[in-house]
Design an enzyme around this catalytic site. Sequence first.
Site, PDB file in Angstrom:
ATOM      1  N   HIS A 169      32.225  51.216  51.883  1.00 41.04           N
ATOM      2  CA  HIS A 169      31.864  52.814  51.066  1.00 41.04           C
ATOM      3  C   HIS A 169      32.552  53.975  51.555  1.00 41.04           C
ATOM      4  O   HIS A 169      33.829  53.865  51.176  1.00 41.04           O
ATOM      5  CB  HIS A 169      30.382  52.170  52.129  1.00 41.04           C
ATOM      6  CG  HIS A 169      31.219  52.745  53.527  1.00 41.04           C
ATOM      7  ND1 HIS A 169      30.934  54.477  53.925  1.00 41.04           N
ATOM      8  CD2 HIS A 169      31.611  52.807  54.986  1.00 41.04           C
ATOM      9  CE1 HIS A 169      31.113  54.328  55.078  1.00 41.04           C
ATOM     10  NE2 HIS A 169      31.226  52.721  55.905  1.00 41.04           N
ATOM     11  N   GLY A 170      32.177  54.952  51.100  1.00 37.19           N
ATOM     12  CA  GLY A 170      33.062  56.483  50.894  1.00 37.19           C
ATOM     13  C   GLY A 170      33.821  56.455  51.576  1.00 37.19           C
ATOM     14  O   GLY A 170      34.711  57.100  51.267  1.00 37.19           O
TER      15      GLY A 170
END
Length: 177
Positions: free
Chosen positions: A16-17
């Site tokens: 994820h980010g």
Amino acid sequence: MTMDIRLARIDSRLLHGQVATVWTKSVSPNRILVVSDEVARDALRKILIVQAAPPGVKANVITVDKMIEIYHDSLFDNVKPLILTDTPQNMARLVAGGLDFSQTGVDIGSLAFSTGMVMVTNAVAVGQAEADALYALAAAGLKVYAQKVPTDKQVDLMPLLAKNGFAAPGQPETELK
């Protein structure tokens, strides 16, 4: 020579980010290896994870057995991976299969809460199966800690497991606080 593992991380969110940007900058892997039998069988999730990789770093989704196989294959010695698993159980299987995380320890970024689990930090939920796997990692001599991003302080998870009533194998259970 063996694979130069840059980070071993357990995160139910996988790639994820925070991982794609902050962690990748911090540990400089040349590959992100998402290791999960469940995700490796899910074509859509595999595509989404590969697409989430930051520029210049390739991501692959592989099974636990495949990760153990390539770790022991000298053809992959030049790989400098950031290894992500979605569960402590998968990480414990990697260690049982011979992967050496002694240089990095095992970072827990986030474990999603579900029924029967206890929040041991604001981002880590643990049930007995997860606690058993985390104790197995610690018993293998590894530092097991929670750390969302590299600038956060590492928090040793072992005392938090005991404090929340999860006994190490062979120890009597304690009452939940």
